[in-house]
Every structure is written in structure tokens, then in C-alpha cells.
Scaffold this motif. Structure first.
Motif, PDB file in Angstrom:
ATOM      1  N   GLN A  47      -1.281  11.414   5.292  1.00  0.00           N
ATOM      2  CA  GLN A  47      -1.329  11.687   6.725  1.00  0.00           C
ATOM      3  C   GLN A  47      -1.941  13.060   7.019  1.00  0.00           C
ATOM      4  N   SER A  48      -1.786  13.991   6.073  1.00  0.00           N
ATOM      5  CA  SER A  48      -2.340  15.333   6.306  1.00  0.00           C
ATOM      6  C   SER A  48      -3.869  15.305   6.430  1.00  0.00           C
ATOM      7  N   ARG A  62       0.853  -1.181   0.000  1.00  0.00           N
ATOM      8  CA  ARG A  62       0.000   0.000   0.000  1.00  0.00           C
ATOM      9  C   ARG A  62       0.893   1.237   0.000  1.00  0.00           C
ATOM     10  N   LEU A  63       0.291   2.384  -0.265  1.00  0.00           N
ATOM     11  CA  LEU A  63       1.065   3.631  -0.318  1.00  0.00           C
ATOM     12  C   LEU A  63       0.498   4.657   0.664  1.00  0.00           C
ATOM     13  N   ARG A  64       1.410   5.207   1.453  1.00  0.00           N
ATOM     14  CA  ARG A  64       1.005   6.269   2.397  1.00  0.00           C
ATOM     15  C   ARG A  64       1.971   7.442   2.231  1.00  0.00           C
ATOM     16  N   ILE A  65       1.417   8.611   2.038  1.00  0.00           N
ATOM     17  CA  ILE A  65       2.244   9.815   1.918  1.00  0.00           C
ATOM     18  C   ILE A  65       2.353  10.432   3.312  1.00  0.00           C
ATOM     19  N   GLU A  66       3.561  10.505   3.832  1.00  0.00           N
ATOM     20  CA  GLU A  66       3.755  10.977   5.217  1.00  0.00           C
ATOM     21  C   GLU A  66       3.984  12.497   5.215  1.00  0.00           C
ATOM     22  N   ASP A  67       2.894  13.204   4.922  1.00  0.00           N
ATOM     23  CA  ASP A  67       2.950  14.661   4.809  1.00  0.00           C
ATOM     24  C   ASP A  67       2.361  15.339   6.043  1.00  0.00           C
ATOM     25  N   LEU A  68       2.723  14.815   7.218  1.00  0.00           N
ATOM     26  CA  LEU A  68       2.222  15.362   8.473  1.00  0.00           C
ATOM     27  C   LEU A  68       2.582  16.830   8.646  1.00  0.00           C
ATOM     28  N   ASP A  69       3.829  17.128   8.282  1.00  0.00           N
ATOM     29  CA  ASP A  69       4.319  18.480   8.487  1.00  0.00           C
ATOM     30  C   ASP A  69       4.075  19.289   7.217  1.00  0.00           C
ATOM     31  N   LYS A  70       2.967  20.068   7.263  1.00  0.00           N
ATOM     32  CA  LYS A  70       2.530  20.737   6.029  1.00  0.00           C
ATOM     33  C   LYS A  70       3.521  21.797   5.564  1.00  0.00           C
ATOM     34  N   VAL A  71       4.322  22.289   6.492  1.00  0.00           N
ATOM     35  CA  VAL A  71       5.285  23.325   6.096  1.00  0.00           C
ATOM     36  C   VAL A  71       6.409  22.712   5.259  1.00  0.00           C
ATOM     37  N   ARG A  72       6.882  21.539   5.665  1.00  0.00           N
ATOM     38  CA  ARG A  72       8.018  20.919   4.970  1.00  0.00           C
ATOM     39  C   ARG A  72       7.601  20.103   3.735  1.00  0.00           C
ATOM     40  N   CYS A  73       6.347  19.633   3.717  1.00  0.00           N
ATOM     41  CA  CYS A  73       5.919  18.757   2.620  1.00  0.00           C
ATOM     42  C   CYS A  73       5.130  19.557   1.587  1.00  0.00           C
ATOM     43  N   LYS A  74       5.797  19.937   0.519  1.00  0.00           N
ATOM     44  CA  LYS A  74       5.193  20.862  -0.448  1.00  0.00           C
ATOM     45  C   LYS A  74       4.426  20.081  -1.537  1.00  0.00           C
ATOM     46  N   PRO A  75       3.277  20.645  -2.010  1.00  0.00           N
ATOM     47  CA  PRO A  75       2.480  19.960  -3.040  1.00  0.00           C
ATOM     48  C   PRO A  75       3.294  19.616  -4.288  1.00  0.00           C
ATOM     49  N   GLU A  76       4.230  20.518  -4.695  1.00  0.00           N
ATOM     50  CA  GLU A  76       5.008  20.231  -5.918  1.00  0.00           C
ATOM     51  C   GLU A  76       5.909  19.021  -5.719  1.00  0.00           C
ATOM     52  N   LEU A  77       6.356  18.800  -4.465  1.00  0.00           N
ATOM     53  CA  LEU A  77       7.183  17.611  -4.204  1.00  0.00           C
ATOM     54  C   LEU A  77       6.330  16.346  -4.279  1.00  0.00           C
ATOM     55  N   ILE A  78       5.069  16.471  -3.866  1.00  0.00           N
ATOM     56  CA  ILE A  78       4.165  15.310  -3.948  1.00  0.00           C
ATOM     57  C   ILE A  78       3.910  14.960  -5.409  1.00  0.00           C
ATOM     58  N   SER A  79       3.718  15.985  -6.264  1.00  0.00           N
ATOM     59  CA  SER A  79       3.441  15.637  -7.663  1.00  0.00           C
ATOM     60  C   SER A  79       4.680  15.050  -8.340  1.00  0.00           C
ATOM     61  N   THR A  80       5.879  15.545  -8.015  1.00  0.00           N
ATOM     62  CA  THR A  80       7.100  14.927  -8.559  1.00  0.00           C
ATOM     63  C   THR A  80       7.209  13.491  -8.068  1.00  0.00           C
ATOM     64  N   MET A  81       6.875  13.289  -6.803  1.00  0.00           N
ATOM     65  CA  MET A  81       6.957  11.951  -6.215  1.00  0.00           C
ATOM     66  C   MET A  81       6.073  10.955  -6.966  1.00  0.00           C
ATOM     67  N   PHE A  82       4.860  11.402  -7.348  1.00  0.00           N
ATOM     68  CA  PHE A  82       3.982  10.481  -8.080  1.00  0.00           C
ATOM     69  C   PHE A  82       4.534  10.149  -9.465  1.00  0.00           C
ATOM     70  N   LYS A  83       5.165  11.143 -10.106  1.00  0.00           N
ATOM     71  CA  LYS A  83       5.787  10.857 -11.414  1.00  0.00           C
ATOM     72  C   LYS A  83       6.916   9.847 -11.222  1.00  0.00           C
ATOM     73  N   ASP A  84       7.688  10.006 -10.155  1.00  0.00           N
ATOM     74  CA  ASP A  84       8.786   9.070  -9.869  1.00  0.00           C
ATOM     75  C   ASP A  84       8.241   7.666  -9.605  1.00  0.00           C
ATOM     76  N   LEU A  85       7.174   7.603  -8.795  1.00  0.00           N
ATOM     77  CA  LEU A  85       6.615   6.286  -8.447  1.00  0.00           C
ATOM     78  C   LEU A  85       6.096   5.583  -9.695  1.00  0.00           C
ATOM     79  N   GLU A  86       5.506   6.382 -10.588  1.00  0.00           N
ATOM     80  CA  GLU A  86       4.986   5.807 -11.835  1.00  0.00           C
ATOM     81  C   GLU A  86       6.135   5.266 -12.690  1.00  0.00           C
TER      82      GLU A  86
END
Ligand code: GLU
Length: 312
Positions: A81-82, A44-68
Motif C-alpha cells: 500500500q505504501s 493474493r498478498l497485500r502488505i497494508e503498510d499505509l502508515d509508514k511510521v508504524r509499519c517498520k521494514p524489519e517487521l516486514i522482513s520478519t513477516m515474510f519469514k513467517d509467511l514462508e
């Protein structure tokens, strides 16, 4: 959210999008996948973005491209987690009802609690605020928003890890009472992981051995919250020839680099990584499925580090 494992082994990828995914993440994803695939389970996949200041949306979208690009399989919804504040809040209330948590007014002590405590970042809390008198506590509560710590017992937590030996820890020796909620009301990594692993029916936690000492904290929280235990598998860390850890924090080789700046396919990437880590004997492209048939993960046993070179 619930996806029953029907007694299957269920693992998880749990990236923190505070930086770009790098080779160390890929290695941890690979072994997590192999551990469950070789036992007929799923990820399963869990994005550990608890800390909203450090976890930026653009990093999440890059991460999904990487995972793909990495072609990693997972089942069910992606958990963020957010979006899980209520579940963490319920767990926290349960600890509060059991009189297991207390407010801590020590300054800056909880700064990093929302991130996984990788080796070298740990502080052993001396229990200062646990000893406060009720009147002092009440007075301080009017002046400052506290973090909350859980009282740890003086017992030893032992478990058998798939890769590491000697897994016996006294929480008093490694961390003391630890933060479960920060002063800014962000729940701590330790609490969130335990609540999420249970809610996602995770049975196996495979991650870097720098998080080995988080396992006893998580076992303790599972016990306090009446949650099932998991099987731990702490894998060696990937380092370069100078013994330098490949970490997103030091801006090291990102998956984005392999995906966009090279003509490498993901099978070539996995083949090189698996060969470099000694999981296979031949340097050739492998899909993840092929690796689940041929890779020998037992060579990782008792190792804390693996030096890689070919892929760099
Ligand atoms: N999100 C953590 C990290 O990226 C991993 C935590 C875990 O696997 O428990 O370091």
C-alpha cells in the motif's frame, strides 16, 4: 498488478506490519485460504503498510519469514500500500469531483484512520465540519491542513456474510461521515482497501468479525467509485481461555515464536490450530492442501469468538 481471476474466486491476505504476525493473523489467513481453495480459487498478498511510521521494514522482513514458514500460497505480485499513493489519489479526486468529500478541521479526529478500526476504536462523527459555511471553511483552510471526510447517506447497507448474520448497518449510526484522507495526506484504510481490492480483482474478503462494520463503509465507497462489490466473510476472533483476544498489540504469541523457538513444523502448527478451532476432529499435522480437503469451516457460522488452548 492486474492478475485476472478468469471468473475464479480470488481472496487476499492483508497483514498490517505494525507488529509481529500472531495466531489471530494465522487463523484469518487459514480461513481466507480455505474459503478460496475449497472453491478452486487463489490467494493474493497485500502488505497494508499505509502508515509508514508504524509499519517498520524489519517487521516486514520478519513477516515474510513467517509467511514462508507457514507455507501460505499466493499468486501474482505482492502489493504494498505504501507504493499505491497515486491510485488512492485518483479515487479521492473522483470523490471530490462528485462533491462527496469535505475538509474537516477537528483536531486529532483522524489519528487512526490509516489502520483498520477494530472494535472499540470507533468514533461517531457528529458532522461538525460538514455544516461549516463557505467563508469559515476558506478561513480555516489558510490556518490548518484538514483531513477529508466522505458524506454518508442516511440509508441502510445490507449484505449476506458467509459467517455472520444480521448484516444491516446505517453508516450514520456506526460512524457518521468518515475520514478518507488524513491531515498528513495519508489515505485512510477504508479508501485504500476498496481501491486495492478492485485493482487486485479480489472477489472474497475474509477477515476478523471485529471489522464487520467496515464492510458497509467499503460498500458505500465501492458504489461511489463505481467499483465491483465483494463477498464478505467475517470470522470469529481467537481468544484464550480468559476471553482475552490474541492480538499483536498485546505482544501475544507470535508466529516468529513458533518458527524459531519451537521445533514445530508448519503442518503441526496448522494441525493444532485447525483442531483447536474445531475445523477438524483429530489432532494431527495437516498441510494447508490437506486441510482444504478435510476442514469444515461451517462450524464458524454465527460465532464471534473461538477459545483456543492446545496450541498455547
Ligand atoms: N490489514 C488489516 C489488519 O491487519 C486487515 C484489513 C482487511 O482485511 O480489510 O487488521
Amino acid at each position: 498488478m492486474l492478475l485476472t481471476g478468469e471468473n475464479k474466486v480470488v481472496g487476499r491476505y492483508a497483514p498490517t506490519p505494525s507488529g509481529k504476525l500472531h495466531i489471530g493473523n494465522a487463523f484469518s489467513f487459514l480461513i481466507s485460504y480455505l474459503d478460496v481453495a475449497q472453491q478452486g480459487g487463489f490467494m493474493r498478498l497485500r502488505i497494508e503498510d499505509l502508515d509508514k511510521v508504524r509499519c517498520k521494514p524489519e517487521l516486514i522482513s520478519t513477516m515474510f519469514k513467517d509467511l514462508e514458514w507457514l507455507d501460505l500460497p499466493w499468486e501474482g505480485d505482492v502489493i504494498y500500500q505504501s507504493k499505491r499513493y497515486e491510485a488512492y489519489s485518483d479515487a479521492f479526486l473522483s470523490l471530490e469531483r462528485q462533491d462527496l468529500v469535505y475538509p474537516c478541521f477537528c483536531s486529532r479526529a483522524d489519528l487512526h484512520a490509516a489502520s483498520a478500526p477494530h472494535t472499540g476504536e470507533e468514533i461517531i462523527y457528529p458532522g461538525t465540519c460538514r455544516r461549516l459555511s463557505n467563508s469559515d471553511r476558506v478561513a480555516l483552510l489558510t490556518k490548518k491542513t484538514p483531513s477529508y471526510r466522505i458524506k454518508v447517506p442516511g440509508k441502510t447497507f445490507s449484505f449476506s456474510d458467509t459467517y455472520q448474520d444480521d448484516c444491516s448497518f446505517s453508516l450514520l449510526d456506526i460512524c457518521g461521515d468518515f475520514v478518507v484522507r488524513r491531515a498528513d495526506k495519508v489515505f485512510a484504510y477504508q479508501l485504500a482497501v476498496v481501491v486495492d481490492d478492485a485493482a487486485m480483482n479480489i472477489t472474497t474478503v475474509t477477515r476478523g468479525c471485529d471489522l464487520l462494520s467496515s464492510a458497509p463503509r467499503q460498500m458505500y465507497l465501492q458504489q461511489c467509485l463505481g467499483l465491483p462489490s465483494v463477498k464478505y466473510a467475517h470470522i470469529p476472533l481467537i481468544v484464550d481461555e480468559n476471553g482475552r483476544r490474541l492480538s499483536k498489540r498485546s505482544g501475544d504469541i507470535s508466529i516468529e515464536h513458533f518458527r524459531s523457538d519451537t521445533s514445530m513444523t508448519s503442518s503441526e502448527f496448522w494441525g493444532k490450530l485447525a483442531f483447536d478451532c474445531g475445523l477438524v476432529d483429530e489432532l494431527q499435522p495437516f498441510s494447508l492442501k490437506e486441510l482444504s480437503r478435510v476442514a469444515n469451516t461451517s462450524i464458524l457460522k454465527r460465532k464471534k469468538q473461538i477459545v483456543i488452548s492446545h496450541i498455547l
